[in-house]
Design a protein around this motif. Structure first.
Motif, mmCIF file in Angstrom:
data_model
loop_
_atom_site.group_PDB
_atom_site.id
_atom_site.type_symbol
_atom_site.label_atom_id
_atom_site.label_comp_id
_atom_site.label_asym_id
_atom_site.label_seq_id
_atom_site.Cartn_x
_atom_site.Cartn_y
_atom_site.Cartn_z
ATOM 1 N N SER A 20 44.876 48.015 38.465
ATOM 2 C CA SER A 20 44.532 46.622 38.178
ATOM 3 C C SER A 20 45.678 45.707 38.574
ATOM 4 O O SER A 20 46.850 46.079 38.512
ATOM 5 C CB SER A 20 44.226 46.437 36.689
ATOM 6 O OG SER A 20 43.109 47.218 36.309
ATOM 7 N N ARG A 21 45.315 44.511 38.981
ATOM 8 C CA ARG A 21 46.296 43.455 39.285
ATOM 9 C C ARG A 21 45.896 42.245 38.439
ATOM 10 O O ARG A 21 44.787 41.734 38.580
ATOM 11 C CB ARG A 21 46.279 43.118 40.773
ATOM 12 C CG ARG A 21 47.356 42.126 41.223
ATOM 13 C CD ARG A 21 47.328 41.961 42.722
ATOM 14 N NE ARG A 21 47.603 43.213 43.406
ATOM 15 C CZ ARG A 21 48.827 43.622 43.764
ATOM 16 N NH1 ARG A 21 49.872 42.846 43.514
ATOM 17 N NH2 ARG A 21 48.997 44.773 44.377
ATOM 18 N N GLY A 22 46.815 41.845 37.539
ATOM 19 C CA GLY A 22 46.416 40.807 36.599
ATOM 20 C C GLY A 22 45.288 41.312 35.731
ATOM 21 O O GLY A 22 45.294 42.455 35.275
ATOM 22 N N PRO A 23 44.238 40.507 35.518
ATOM 23 C CA PRO A 23 43.162 40.915 34.610
ATOM 24 C C PRO A 23 42.066 41.729 35.279
ATOM 25 O O PRO A 23 41.142 42.181 34.599
ATOM 26 C CB PRO A 23 42.607 39.568 34.137
ATOM 27 C CG PRO A 23 42.796 38.669 35.319
ATOM 28 C CD PRO A 23 44.095 39.099 35.951
ATOM 29 N N CYS A 24 42.143 41.938 36.617
ATOM 30 C CA CYS A 24 41.019 42.535 37.336
ATOM 31 C C CYS A 24 41.372 43.877 37.971
ATOM 32 O O CYS A 24 42.485 44.093 38.435
ATOM 33 C CB CYS A 24 40.536 41.573 38.432
ATOM 34 S SG CYS A 24 39.996 39.978 37.804
ATOM 35 N N LYS A 25 40.374 44.744 38.008
ATOM 36 C CA LYS A 25 40.535 46.018 38.699
ATOM 37 C C LYS A 25 40.564 45.785 40.204
ATOM 38 O O LYS A 25 39.784 44.986 40.732
ATOM 39 C CB LYS A 25 39.398 46.968 38.339
ATOM 40 C CG LYS A 25 39.383 47.366 36.873
ATOM 41 C CD LYS A 25 38.197 48.271 36.564
ATOM 42 C CE LYS A 25 38.184 48.640 35.080
ATOM 43 N NZ LYS A 25 37.012 49.487 34.738
ATOM 44 N N GLU A 26 41.453 46.508 40.882
ATOM 45 C CA GLU A 26 41.607 46.310 42.320
ATOM 46 C C GLU A 26 41.298 47.563 43.132
ATOM 47 O O GLU A 26 40.768 47.476 44.244
ATOM 48 C CB GLU A 26 43.030 45.845 42.636
ATOM 49 C CG GLU A 26 43.246 45.433 44.078
ATOM 50 C CD GLU A 26 44.573 44.749 44.300
ATOM 51 O OE1 GLU A 26 44.615 43.785 45.081
ATOM 52 O OE2 GLU A 26 45.577 45.181 43.705
ATOM 53 N N SER A 27 41.636 48.745 42.603
ATOM 54 C CA SER A 27 41.411 49.988 43.346
ATOM 55 C C SER A 27 41.027 51.101 42.385
ATOM 56 O O SER A 27 41.401 51.098 41.209
ATOM 57 C CB SER A 27 42.670 50.408 44.118
ATOM 58 O OG SER A 27 42.998 49.466 45.106
#
Length: 358
Positions: A14-21
């Protein structure tokens, strides 16, 4: 016990509040004192690639390189390594080549820049050029060439699958994996050496057998495997190098276990308690780096203090170039399924998938 439909190991970035990978992986643990356990749903199998190096080195030792060239433990470590291309590694390779009457030009592994970033910068700043000793597989290739010299095999074509050296390596791999490695399993590694596709379970069995002293005694290989383990344990820098996972993890494994990385997201851990092999489905190392500590801890192969130290020193965090923490990494490990120790599945050459009945 999990059902066959259980999810795989998942590493969520996650990056910040959101899932990224999202990276998925399967792992198989093969304890010395019990049945194998699978974490994940389907064993797709994979190529051995660089995790084969301890077994390739074992075939070289059987071929007499230790006696013929007075191989030291540090030199044997670099022969087993996927090294970082630092000065120590390149010096060891050059010295071994010279002892065998060989040159860098005999290496068939090709040229790439050192994995060590500081070594790359040093060579470029000095006006130097990269050569085959920088290749992470140059130690293995040097050992192969020395094995040819020691046994009177031709050096030409030493990477061909039917070369007598490669046949001897294949015999060792078949002995330890329990698989028949015919042409339907054959591939070419990044360094040009033959490599073979096997179930992850077979890979786990192979590394388990490295710690099974009864198996090694029956095979007449106990002393040779002890040589390899001593070399890896006593010379972690020669076996690995700057930034490489086996060196980064050596303080946590503390000589009780060893780690060997392979291309496309494969890692083998083995020692006195057995073996653990993990394979990421997308081939990304990030899918295994943060999964290994909780797997080892869940198996009780590392204690609470080691686990906590590992996470503190190498935390599951996302950092930007300036070093600021900008995200986190979460690992989800499913319950394990026991695998029947008497059932030996084989890869289907058509699709490489191995399915198990739980």
């Amino acid at each position: 016990m999990s059902s066959p439909g259980n999810v795989n190991i998942r590493t969520i970035v996650s990056r910040g509040p959101c899932k990224e990978s999202l990276h998925e992986a399967v792992a198989i643990a093969a304890p010395l004192d019990g049945p194998a356990q699978m974490f994940g749903s389907v064993d797709f199998g994979t190529y051995l690639r660089s995790v084969a190096k301890p077994f390739q080195a074992l075939a070289m030792l059987r071929g007499g390189i230790g006696e013929a060239f007075s191989i030291s433990p540090r030199e044997l470590a670099v022969i087993c390594s996927s090294h970082a291309g630092e000065q120590i590694h390149r010096d060891l390779v050059r010295a071994l080549l010279e002892r065998g009457g060989l040159t860098v030009g005999h290496l068939g592994c090709g040229i790439h820049s050192p994995f060590s970033r500081s070594e790359q910068n040093k060579i470029v700043a000095s006006g130097g050029v990269f050569d085959a000793t920088c290749n992470n597989c140059s130690g293995k290739h040097t050992g192969m060439l020395l094995a040819c010299v020691a046994q009177g095999f031709p050096i030409e074509g030493y990477l061909e699958p039917d070369h007598p050296l490669q046949r001897s390596i294949r015999a060792i791999l078949e002995l330890f994996t329990g698989e028949i490695l015919d042409s339907s399993r054959l591939g070419v590694d990044g360094c040009g050496a033959p490599t073979y596709h096997v179930p992850v379970l077979a890979m786990a069995h192979a590394f388990r057998n490295l710690g099974d002293r009864d198996f090694l005694t029956r095979s007449g290989l106990l002393d040779r495997v002890d040589q390899i383990h001593d070399a890896i344990d006593s010379h972690p820098k020669a076996f690995s190098g700057e930034g490489r996972l086996p060196l980064r993890w050596s303080s946590y494994l503390r000589g009780k276990m060893r780690a060997k990385e392979g291309a496309e997201g494969v890692m083998a851990i083995w020692g006195a308690k057995g073996s653990l092999v993990i394979k990421t489905l997308d081939g990304n190392d990030r899918g295994l780096v943060h999964a290994i500590p909780p797997l080892l801890h869940g198996l009780n192969w590392i204690n609470d203090a080691t686990f906590e130290q590992w996470l503190q020193e190498q935390p599951p965090q996302v950092r930007n170039v300036a070093g600021r923490v900008v995200g986190d990494i979460v690992v989800e490990v499913p319950d394990s399924c026991r695998l029947n120790g008497t059932y030996r599945p084989s890869v289907n050459p058509g699709n490489g998938v191995v399915r198990y009945n739980f």
